[in-house]
Design a protein around this motif. Structure first.
Motif, mmCIF file in Angstrom:
data_model
loop_
_atom_site.group_PDB
_atom_site.id
_atom_site.type_symbol
_atom_site.label_atom_id
_atom_site.label_comp_id
_atom_site.label_asym_id
_atom_site.label_seq_id
_atom_site.Cartn_x
_atom_site.Cartn_y
_atom_site.Cartn_z
ATOM 1 N N LEU A 162 -1.764 -15.874 0.962
ATOM 2 C CA LEU A 162 -2.846 -14.980 0.587
ATOM 3 C C LEU A 162 -3.487 -14.363 1.848
ATOM 4 O O LEU A 162 -3.597 -13.155 2.189
ATOM 5 N N VAL A 163 -3.611 -15.666 2.805
ATOM 6 C CA VAL A 163 -4.360 -15.072 4.050
ATOM 7 C C VAL A 163 -3.549 -14.262 4.918
ATOM 8 O O VAL A 163 -3.938 -13.469 5.579
ATOM 9 N N ILE A 213 -3.437 -10.814 3.653
ATOM 10 C CA ILE A 213 -4.756 -10.100 3.666
ATOM 11 C C ILE A 213 -4.971 -9.630 5.300
ATOM 12 O O ILE A 213 -5.396 -8.809 5.808
ATOM 13 N N TRP A 214 -4.390 -10.645 6.115
ATOM 14 C CA TRP A 214 -4.551 -10.646 7.368
ATOM 15 C C TRP A 214 -3.704 -9.351 7.952
ATOM 16 O O TRP A 214 -4.297 -8.563 8.854
ATOM 17 N N PHE A 241 -5.761 -6.111 6.784
ATOM 18 C CA PHE A 241 -6.983 -5.725 7.095
ATOM 19 C C PHE A 241 -7.227 -6.064 8.654
ATOM 20 O O PHE A 241 -7.703 -5.228 9.498
ATOM 21 N N THR A 254 3.489 -11.600 -7.062
ATOM 22 C CA THR A 254 2.330 -11.209 -7.611
ATOM 23 C C THR A 254 1.001 -10.958 -6.607
ATOM 24 O O THR A 254 0.030 -10.312 -7.053
ATOM 25 N N LEU A 255 1.055 -11.735 -5.387
ATOM 26 C CA LEU A 255 0.003 -11.765 -4.465
ATOM 27 C C LEU A 255 -0.178 -10.242 -4.011
ATOM 28 O O LEU A 255 -1.458 -9.962 -3.619
ATOM 29 N N SER A 309 -0.732 -7.732 -5.717
ATOM 30 C CA SER A 309 -1.624 -7.099 -6.360
ATOM 31 C C SER A 309 -3.181 -7.265 -5.929
ATOM 32 O O SER A 309 -4.053 -6.293 -5.934
ATOM 33 N N VAL A 310 -3.337 -8.203 -5.015
ATOM 34 C CA VAL A 310 -4.566 -8.341 -4.258
ATOM 35 C C VAL A 310 -5.063 -7.205 -3.287
ATOM 36 O O VAL A 310 -6.106 -6.819 -3.066
ATOM 37 N N LEU A 349 1.894 -7.858 -11.964
ATOM 38 C CA LEU A 349 0.298 -8.056 -12.549
ATOM 39 C C LEU A 349 -0.527 -6.941 -12.302
ATOM 40 O O LEU A 349 -1.568 -6.983 -13.188
ATOM 41 N N LYS A 380 -3.312 -5.692 -14.996
ATOM 42 C CA LYS A 380 -4.755 -5.481 -14.809
ATOM 43 C C LYS A 380 -5.275 -4.211 -15.097
ATOM 44 O O LYS A 380 -6.042 -4.039 -15.747
#
Lengths: 225, 222, 257
Positions: free
Chosen positions: B70-71, B74-75, B78, B164-165, B167-168, B175, B179
């Motif tokens: 996840l990190v 996101i890295w 962003f 599924t990650l 989706s973040v 997923l 949502k």
């Protein structure tokens, strides 16, 4: 070219450390519940009672095959409606990861127990031990020693998976990072620092387990893989 | 416990779900394909005797194995745009995060598999005049692959779950779409139960397959 | 005097395969009985039925006059706790030693005494050391089994069984996994036990041991006892061709004239 500037990130380091602390709490609790639960599931799956064995197999396979994020959403959003209780992000996180990791620990336990030579059960039986005593005194101590590498690997997976709880607004390290990134407009620095923090957290944990494995290997028979 | 289950409220949006399933499938195929082939290359670099090749490969593997996916996603989403000035879509961020992670994990599987083949096999290859590359391709890998099949299948299962990650970062996979449905219809119980069941039904046969493979190709191969 | 072991009409099947087809066997107190037979004859299964490592399909087993199990509707029923208690009265030694690798030699010999018999640690230790002395391995007490030779491991296994003060000892091919030069020390220990009057039942391929040590040999064939009697009789003048063939197969053994 981007100019790196960690000042803003480091100024709010206490936020990240708080997040780290919250991450560790969920991790430790999930381990504390997940390991015994995993042992229970493993013994259930190996039981000679077909109903119990099938039920435990189902629980294990279900939680191994569904994504942890889906489980977390289910426990956080769906379960409270179903049984009408108040669900906090913290409780949902601990609940999800205890059960999720127990399914994986169960398979590690089962593998470890099955790896012990049948003769050990027989020798214990022959001196009059009950199945329970044999398991506790003879089989598990040997099995646990062999399980340590797999156990460590799984715990590290768990630690990494705890980042998911940021999505239900629990203030873990990941969540704090998101907050800080939007506050400072410095996502590159924030997320890099956070990645480094996770890296070292995991490194420390894996070093501890290597040490533990080494210590145990010295007493009696070595750890066999 | 007197909840009225109403799965119709989920299936009314089957088109939304279908989009999600397709998104999951695309992520799975691309990340597994790239991740495993990249892992093979990275695994061989890890196996190399040259320090200049071995060390950077090891650093890569350790970094990606010891940080959460996840990190990473996101890295890439962003942080990477800030660094390079290139816009990163949710799709690209997810692909990058999951693929690079899979490369690191499967590299260790490949390396372990190659290492598990007895030295004598290398010597036998050499003795009949094969080069390093030939021995690797024609003697070592075919044997190693058999032993690696179960852990590689497990990797595939992990990738499927990992998708599924995405989706973040709001990539429309299963997923994420659930949502969406849950927020329209206020039916999180049914929506998330359906998603859980979808994954269970798809992945259970794959898990069973790993059991069969383990039994057939486990340590002792005839 | 009651027999140490009495077996009547013992049958044992694994699924469709009937391994024991009605065995009657008496072992008198202080007697050493050797079970002979080719592989698959059922001799190991018979041995394992005596301490219920395998539960007989039907038939009766008595230990020093106590019938094992209770009869219910024409069938024998066995309670797990009764069987555990029974096994404390019968010692068993295995082909592959089965020492507990995570415990020292001393702990191996103490384990059953403390956990099953509930003896104090001090008492168990004293008994354990005495039994280790009996098999000549006192000085190995603090070692882990991994550091012992096969013959030493097997002698520790014998000490572990003896420490429970068993009424009968069972030996299941205890020398088969040993290097030839280590067989002697284990057989010597067993012989010494027999001479001290321990009741023993042994499955073994050591026909020399059977001849010199046993009071009785039983030859099993296809789940039945084909011949039994004093070793000097059965081994020297076998009645059936089956036993003769078996003995000829063991050409290494030369009977004394």
């Amino acid at each position: 070219m981007h100019e790196w500037d960690f000042a803003a990130t480091l100024a709010d380091m206490d936020l990240l450390l708080l997040g780290l602390w919250n991450t560790i709490q969920v991790f430790v609790l999930a381990l504390a519940f997940g390991v015994p639960l995993g042992l229970g599931l493993a013994l259930g799956r190996m039981s000679r009672t077909p109903v119990l064995s099938q039920l435990c197999s189902f629980v294990i396979e279900f939680f191994r095959t569904t994504p942890p994020l889906v489980q977390l959403f289910w426990f956080f959003f769906a379960l409270p409606i179903l049984i009408s209780v108040q669900m906090t992000p913290f409780v949902a996180s601990v609940l999800t990861f205890s059960i999720q990791s127990s399914a994986f620990f169960a398979e590690i336990f089962r593998g470890g127990i099955n790896s012990i030579d049948k003769g050990q059960w027989e020798a214990a039986k022959a001196i009059g031990m009950t199945r329970k005593a044999s398991l506790r005194r003879i089989i598990l101590p040997q099995a646990v020693k062999r399980m340590i590498p797999a156990f460590a690997e799984r715990s590290i997976e768990l630690l990494k998976t705890t980042t998911l709880i940021s999505t239900v607004s629990y203030a873990d390290l990941m969540f704090q990072a998101n907050e800080l990134a939007s506050k400072t407009f410095r996502p590159l620095e924030v997320y890099t620092v956070v990645a480094v923090m996770y890296f070292f957290l995991i490194l420390v944990f894996s070093q501890i387990t290597i040490l533990l494995e080494y210590r145990l290997a010295k007493s009696g028979e070595g750890t066999m893989r | 416990m007197n909840h009225n289950w109403n799965f119709a409220s989920v299936f009314a949006y089957w088109e939304v779900l279908a989009v999600g399933l397709w998104g999951t499938l695309v992520l799975f195929v691309i990340c597994t394909g790239l991740g495993l082939s990249g892992g093979l290359i990275m695994g061989m670099l890890r196996y190399s005797k040259s320090r200049w090749v071995n060390y950077p490969a090891r650093l890569y593997v350790e970094v990606f194995r010891n940080t959460p996916v996840l990190v990473q996603i996101i890295w890439f989403f962003f942080a990477l745009p800030v660094l390079t000035g290139i816009e990163v879509t949710p799709f690209l961020a997810a692909i990058l995060g999951i693929t690079l992670n899979t490369i690191a994990f499967s590299a260790e599987v490949f390396r372990g598999g190659i290492q598990s083949i007895e030295r004598e096999q290398w010597e036998a290859g050499k003795a009949i005049g094969m080069s390093y590359g030939q021995t690797m391709r024609r003697v070592i890998l075919p044997q190693a692959l058999k032993r690696m099949l179960p852990p590689l299948t497990s990797r595939g299962i992990e990738v499927f779950k990992m998708s599924t990650l995405a989706s973040v970062v709001a990539y429309p996979e299963t997923l994420q779409q659930a949502k969406l449905i849950a927020s329209y219809e206020y039916n999180p119980i049914e929506a998330y139960t359906v998603v859980a069941l979808i994954f269970f039904v798809v992945l259970l046969p794959m898990v069973q397959l790993t059991y069969v493979l383990e039994r057939r190709f486990g340590k002792s191969d005839a | 005097m009651t027999n140490a072991v009495e077996i009547r009409e013992l049958h044992k099947s694994f699924g469709d395969l009937e391994v024991l087809k009605g065995i009657d066997l008496d072992v008198a107190q202080g007697e050493a009985v050797v079970l002979l037979g080719s592989s698959g004859s059922g001799k190991s299964t018979l041995l394992r039925c005596i301490n219920f490592m395998e539960e007989p399909t039907s038939g009766r087993v008595s230990l020093n006059g106590d019938l094992i199990g209770t009869e219910q509707g024409g069938r024998m029923r066995y309670r797990e706790s009764d069987l555990c208690q029974l096994r404390t009265r019968i010692g068993m030694v295995f082909q592959h030693f089965n020492l507990f690798p995570h415990k020292t030699v001393l702990e191996n010999v103490m384990e059953g005494q403390v956990i099953v018999l509930g003896r104090s640690k001090a008492e168990a230790k004293e008994k354990a050391m005495a039994q280790l002395a009996r098999v000549g391995l006192e000085e190995k007490a603090p070692e882990y089994p991994a550091r012992l030779s096969g013959g030493q491991k097997q002698r520790v296994a014998i000490a572990r069984a003896l420490a429970m003060d068993p009424e009968v000892m069972l030996f299941d091919e205890v020398t088969s996994a040993l290097d030839p030069e280590l067989v002697g020390e284990v057989l010597k220990t067993m012989r010494q036990l027999a001479e001290e009057g321990m009741t023993m039942v042994c499955v073994t391929h050591e026909i020399g041991f059977a001849y010199h040590v046993a009071n009785k040999v039983c030859f099993l064939h296809q789940g039945q006892i084909l011949e039994q009697g004093a070793p000097q009789v059965v081994l020297k003048t076998p009645e059936t061709s089956r036993v003769r063939e078996f003995l000829e197969g063991h050409s290494l053994f030369k009977l004394p004239e």
